[in-house]
Design an enzyme around this catalytic site. Structure first.
Site, PDB file in Angstrom:
ATOM      1  N   SER A 132     -59.163  20.815  22.337  1.00 46.51           N
ATOM      2  CA  SER A 132     -60.211  20.065  21.654  1.00 46.51           C
ATOM      3  C   SER A 132     -60.724  19.016  22.624  1.00 46.51           C
ATOM      4  O   SER A 132     -60.032  18.656  23.589  1.00 46.51           O
ATOM      5  CB  SER A 132     -59.634  19.374  20.409  1.00 46.51           C
ATOM      6  OG  SER A 132     -60.502  18.376  19.903  1.00 46.51           O
ATOM      7  N   TYR A 145     -53.958  13.250  16.165  1.00 45.21           N
ATOM      8  CA  TYR A 145     -54.540  14.519  16.575  1.00 45.21           C
ATOM      9  C   TYR A 145     -54.786  14.534  18.081  1.00 45.21           C
ATOM     10  O   TYR A 145     -54.482  15.519  18.768  1.00 45.21           O
ATOM     11  CB  TYR A 145     -55.844  14.744  15.817  1.00 45.21           C
ATOM     12  CG  TYR A 145     -56.525  16.062  16.115  1.00 45.21           C
ATOM     13  CD1 TYR A 145     -55.895  17.269  15.846  1.00 45.21           C
ATOM     14  CD2 TYR A 145     -57.809  16.092  16.651  1.00 45.21           C
ATOM     15  CE1 TYR A 145     -56.525  18.477  16.107  1.00 45.21           C
ATOM     16  CE2 TYR A 145     -58.448  17.289  16.913  1.00 45.21           C
ATOM     17  CZ  TYR A 145     -57.798  18.488  16.641  1.00 45.21           C
ATOM     18  OH  TYR A 145     -58.431  19.681  16.912  1.00 45.21           O
TER      19      TYR A 145
END
Length: 247
Positions: A132, A145
């Site tokens: 990501s 995250y």
């Protein structure tokens, strides 16, 4: 040569399902894994030669048992992942962090370790890790995250160094804002209003198919071509925290 085989984790929805369709269209025999057996079994029926196997990538014994059922593996798509919560460091739930680390980092480790012998034996293996843009930069409310995806990024970089000279390439794809049916909804524990707010005013976030197209392109490059790291964002997103929103 027998048909090349691609194993895809998290294939029950979103980017994983779209990637399965893309690689099947490229002629791969796809092996779909996810915890939700009904979804991957339904998807497998759509794709010629596809196989579904219910699997939790955080369960090492189950991963090893799955690996033993495969006669060959040419490509591993480490797609299973996800975000849980968007709280600041001061109040974040450690259980959310543990869940994210286990699936985004240890899940990648389990699958890669279990399938690496077969990938090497193929003579032309590919490990793809879907990280990501959170793996490369932080943002408020995203610490857990980002920490997990930074871990996945470190796995990709280190593995590439360790496999140098071996017939296995390591690719990392780092998407930015992607609108799928479940990612934000899961992150906000089913709160549809909060999930919708993530994409509010953004004319065209990336779709699962956009990312699958990128994965398909990277995987099908000639064997000597390694896409070390490919960052893909929608045009409206300049960074993790700078996004153009229309009124």
């Amino acid at each position: 040569m027998s048909t090349r085989t691609a194993v895809i984790t998290g294939a029950s929805s979103g980017i994983g399902a779209a990637t399965a369709r893309r690689l099947a269209a490229e002629g791969y025999r796809v092996v779909l894994t996810a915890r939700r057996a009904d979804r991957i079994e339904a998807l497998a029926k759509e794709l010629p030669g596809a196989r579904a196997h219910a699997l939790d990538v955080t369960d090492r014994a189950a991963v090893d048992a799955f690996a033993a059922t495969l006669d060959r593996v040419d490509v591993l798509i480490n797609n299973a992942g996800g975000a849980h919560g968007a709280d600041p460091v001061a109040t974040a739930d450690p259980a959310d962090w543990r869940t994210m680390y286990e699936v985004n980092v240890l899940g990648v480790l389990h699958m890669t370790q279990a399938l690496l012998p077969a990938l090497t034996a193929s003579g032309d293996g590919t490990v793809l890790i879907l990280s990501s843009t959170a793996a490369l930069g932080t943002y408020e409310g995203g610490s857990g995250y980002a920490a997990a995806k930074h871990g996945a990024h470190a796995v990709a970089e280190t593995l590439r160094l360790e496999l140098c000279g071996q017939p296995v390439r390591v690719i990392e794809i780092a998407p930015g804002m992607v609108r799928t049916d479940e990612f934000a909804l899961t992150r906000f524990r089913g709160d549809q209003a909060k999930a919708d707010a993530v994409y509010a005013g953004v004319a065209e976030p990336l779709t699962a198919e956009d990312v699958a197209d990128t994965i398909g392109w990277a995987v099908t490059r000639p064997p000597h071509v390694n896409v070390d790291l490919l960052v893909v964002r929608p045009r409206a997103q300049a960074s993790n925290y700078k996004v153009h929103r229309e009124n």
